[in-house]
Design an enzyme around this catalytic site. Structure first.
Site, mmCIF file in Angstrom:
data_model
loop_
_atom_site.group_PDB
_atom_site.id
_atom_site.type_symbol
_atom_site.label_atom_id
_atom_site.label_comp_id
_atom_site.label_asym_id
_atom_site.label_seq_id
_atom_site.Cartn_x
_atom_site.Cartn_y
_atom_site.Cartn_z
ATOM 1 N N CYS A 50 0.810 -1.226 0.000
ATOM 2 C CA CYS A 50 0.000 0.000 0.000
ATOM 3 C C CYS A 50 0.844 1.278 0.000
ATOM 4 O O CYS A 50 0.329 2.364 -0.240
ATOM 5 C CB CYS A 50 -0.960 -0.008 1.177
ATOM 6 S SG CYS A 50 -2.180 -1.318 1.020
ATOM 7 N N HIS B 15 -3.354 7.270 2.397
ATOM 8 C CA HIS B 15 -3.755 5.950 1.922
ATOM 9 C C HIS B 15 -5.128 5.621 2.513
ATOM 10 O O HIS B 15 -5.379 5.880 3.689
ATOM 11 C CB HIS B 15 -2.713 4.920 2.368
ATOM 12 C CG HIS B 15 -3.114 3.512 2.100
ATOM 13 N ND1 HIS B 15 -3.539 3.104 0.860
ATOM 14 C CD2 HIS B 15 -3.182 2.416 2.911
ATOM 15 C CE1 HIS B 15 -3.834 1.808 0.914
ATOM 16 N NE2 HIS B 15 -3.630 1.378 2.141
ATOM 17 N N ASN C 198 -10.089 0.032 -0.211
ATOM 18 C CA ASN C 198 -8.623 0.077 -0.265
ATOM 19 C C ASN C 198 -8.161 -0.509 -1.599
ATOM 20 O O ASN C 198 -8.260 -1.719 -1.810
ATOM 21 C CB ASN C 198 -8.058 -0.717 0.917
ATOM 22 C CG ASN C 198 -6.535 -0.689 0.974
ATOM 23 O OD1 ASN C 198 -5.872 -0.226 0.037
ATOM 24 N ND2 ASN C 198 -5.984 -1.182 2.067
HETATM 25 C C1 LIG Z 1 -9.930 -5.185 9.621
HETATM 26 C C2 LIG Z 1 -10.501 -4.183 10.601
HETATM 27 C C3 LIG Z 1 -11.519 -3.286 9.919
HETATM 28 C C4 LIG Z 1 -11.218 -4.925 11.728
HETATM 29 O O1 LIG Z 1 -11.733 -3.995 12.671
HETATM 30 P P1 LIG Z 1 -11.482 -4.193 14.217
HETATM 31 O O2 LIG Z 1 -12.205 -3.108 14.890
HETATM 32 O O3 LIG Z 1 -9.993 -4.296 14.427
HETATM 33 O O4 LIG Z 1 -12.191 -5.553 14.482
HETATM 34 P P2 LIG Z 1 -11.576 -6.881 15.081
HETATM 35 O O5 LIG Z 1 -10.649 -7.507 14.083
HETATM 36 O O6 LIG Z 1 -11.058 -6.594 16.446
HETATM 37 O O7 LIG Z 1 -12.881 -7.743 15.174
HETATM 38 C C5 LIG Z 1 -13.968 -7.393 16.050
HETATM 39 C C6 LIG Z 1 -15.089 -8.398 15.865
HETATM 40 O O8 LIG Z 1 -15.727 -8.154 14.609
HETATM 41 C C7 LIG Z 1 -15.782 -9.365 13.876
HETATM 42 N N1 LIG Z 1 -15.684 -9.062 12.445
HETATM 43 C C8 LIG Z 1 -14.591 -9.016 11.665
HETATM 44 N N2 LIG Z 1 -14.927 -8.706 10.409
HETATM 45 C C9 LIG Z 1 -16.262 -8.550 10.401
HETATM 46 C C10 LIG Z 1 -17.186 -8.204 9.391
HETATM 47 N N3 LIG Z 1 -16.820 -7.975 8.117
HETATM 48 N N4 LIG Z 1 -18.483 -8.108 9.725
HETATM 49 C C11 LIG Z 1 -18.904 -8.317 10.984
HETATM 50 N N5 LIG Z 1 -18.065 -8.643 11.978
HETATM 51 C C12 LIG Z 1 -16.765 -8.752 11.696
HETATM 52 C C13 LIG Z 1 -14.603 -10.168 14.347
HETATM 53 O O9 LIG Z 1 -14.776 -11.543 14.096
HETATM 54 C C14 LIG Z 1 -14.607 -9.839 15.826
HETATM 55 O O10 LIG Z 1 -15.582 -10.629 16.437
HETATM 56 P P3 LIG Z 1 -15.304 -11.262 17.898
HETATM 57 O O11 LIG Z 1 -15.109 -10.073 18.806
HETATM 58 O O12 LIG Z 1 -16.549 -12.027 18.156
HETATM 59 O O13 LIG Z 1 -14.077 -12.092 17.743
HETATM 60 C C15 LIG Z 1 -9.387 -3.336 11.254
HETATM 61 O O14 LIG Z 1 -8.604 -4.153 12.082
HETATM 62 C C16 LIG Z 1 -8.504 -2.679 10.257
HETATM 63 O O15 LIG Z 1 -8.938 -1.816 9.522
HETATM 64 N N6 LIG Z 1 -7.204 -3.033 10.277
HETATM 65 C C17 LIG Z 1 -6.249 -2.453 9.398
HETATM 66 C C18 LIG Z 1 -6.494 -3.003 8.062
HETATM 67 C C19 LIG Z 1 -5.702 -2.310 7.031
HETATM 68 O O16 LIG Z 1 -5.613 -1.129 7.046
HETATM 69 N N7 LIG Z 1 -5.188 -3.094 6.115
HETATM 70 C C20 LIG Z 1 -4.559 -2.637 4.961
HETATM 71 C C21 LIG Z 1 -3.163 -2.328 5.212
HETATM 72 S S1 LIG Z 1 -2.589 -1.465 3.853
#
Ligand SMILES: CC(C)(COP(=O)(O)OP(=O)(O)OC[C@H]1O[C@@H](n2cnc3c(N)ncnc32)[C@H](O)[C@@H]1OP(=O)(O)O)[C@@H](O)C(=O)NCCC(=O)NCCS
Length: 332
Positions: A116, A256, A286
């Protein structure tokens, strides 16, 4: 002393027609529009459909549009750099394919892999070729067909990514405009948290790797999130400090587009209000190497000559960085 700088003299984006909405994702995995919107800011993403349609299709469309828009003869392009993690194939470089598709027959071309942060790496690289005085017209394109490596059975990743491309033309200047400073960083110990498990030389494709769904992007979201929030903000603040810029001096933050919450945290740390933050994550998600040029393209009509822009990114590797650009032209 050599005082040539590279300035961006044109920008063009391309996104495919098909819109993959949060509603449609609700039919593929257990998720919902409310969760996706509140956790990421994303509403829909564009997807490139059709057989044999690789990243070069996206990149070539952006570059072709850029050359037409800027009235540039493809034969005058000396170098095309393509940032991508979804090349058409391991070799030849997708930039080679793009150069052929747009008729840049005198150009040489190569790819940059920095996930990214790829567009920032490629932009700084392209700028250096101009700054040495050896090149007069360089195209930098960020292009990714993320839908080709996204697992639509994994709700933690499939909601995030989309396809797209954006390209800029770099030309020399001896005045104050252009790419003025860059801080680029990487840390390979971040590999376990965001990578593709198979398909490379370490773990070539086998029936087993396909069955284990190892040819898709794998991510530990919360680790990446924590890393991104800290490092994208740190590097943006560092490039501002190094150039004596306060939040008031910055006309635009061009971040980004991975997660709206990460963008908000970066803007906050920089002292930049939300009205000065480029954002199109709700429409494209993204698009990896394409997010920053797609933002510049969307906001081009609002950019004024002399505006101070901070471009900031983070991504797999880990890689991250920030570039200070003084915008070189008024809306046309
Ligand atoms: C991926 C992302 C959106 C997840 O959000 P988060 O707030 O960290 O959520 P978590 O991973 O802690 O998950 C929280 C809960 O939501 C659930 N969950 C994950 N994806 C889900 C979805 N699409 N829909 C509903 N629930 C979801 C998880 O299973 C978890 O459930 P649990 O508490 O029962 O285990 C976030 O971590 C993120 O944006 N990370 C960076 C990603 C990024 O920028 N990547 C690109 C790099 S260039």
């Amino acid at each position: 002393m050599n005082d040539i700088k590279a300035m961006i003299t044109g920008i063009q984006g391309y996104v495919p027609e098909y819109r993959l909405t949060n509603k449609e994702l609700e039919k593929l995995v257990e998720t919902n529009d409310e969760w996706i919107t509140s956790r990421t800011g994303i509403k829909e993403r564009r997807i490139l459909k059709g057989e044999n349609q690789g990243t070069s299709v996206l990149g070539a469309a952006a570059v072709k549009g850029l050359l037409e828009k800027t009235g540039t003869d493809p034969m005058d392009i000396e170098l095309i750099i393509c940032a991508t993690v979804t090349p058409d194939m391991p070799f030849p470089a997708t930039a080679n394919v793009i150069a052929d598709k747009v008729g840049a027959k005198k150009s040489y071309s190569f790819d940059v892999a920095a996930a990214c942060s790829g567009f920032l790496y490629a932009l700084q690289l392209g700028a250096q070729f101009i700054q040495t005085g050896t090149h007069k017209k360089v195209v930098v394109v960020g292009a990714d067909k993320m839908s080709s490596i996204v697992d639509y059975q994994d709700r933690t990743t499939c909601i995030l990514f989309g396809d797209g491309a954006g390209a800029v033309l770099l030309e020399p200047t001896t005045d104050e405009f252009g790419i003025r400073d860059a801080i680029l960083k990487s840390d390979g110990s971040g590999e376990p948290y965001l990578h593709m498990k198979a398909g490379g030389s370490r773990r070539p494709a086998t029936h087993e790797t396909v069955e284990a769904r190892e040819h898709f992007a794998y991510q530990e979201g919360s680790t990446v999130f924590k890393f991104a929030v800290t490092n994208m903000a740190d590097v943006s603040a560092e490039v501002m400090e190094r150039n004596g810029l306060s939040g008031d001096d910055v006309a635009w933050l061009v971040p980004h587009q991975a997660n709206k919450r990460i963008i908000d945290a970066t803007a906050n740390r920089m002292g930049v209000g939300p009205e000065k933050v480029m954002m199109n994550i709700e429409r494209y998600g993204n698009t990896t190497a394409a997010t920053i040029p797609l933002c510049l393209w969307d906001y081009e009509s609002q950019l004024k000559k002399g505006d101070n822009l901070i471009l900031a990114a983070f991504g797999g590797g880990f890689t991250w960085g920030a570039i200070y650009v003084k915008w070189a032209y008024d809306p046309k």
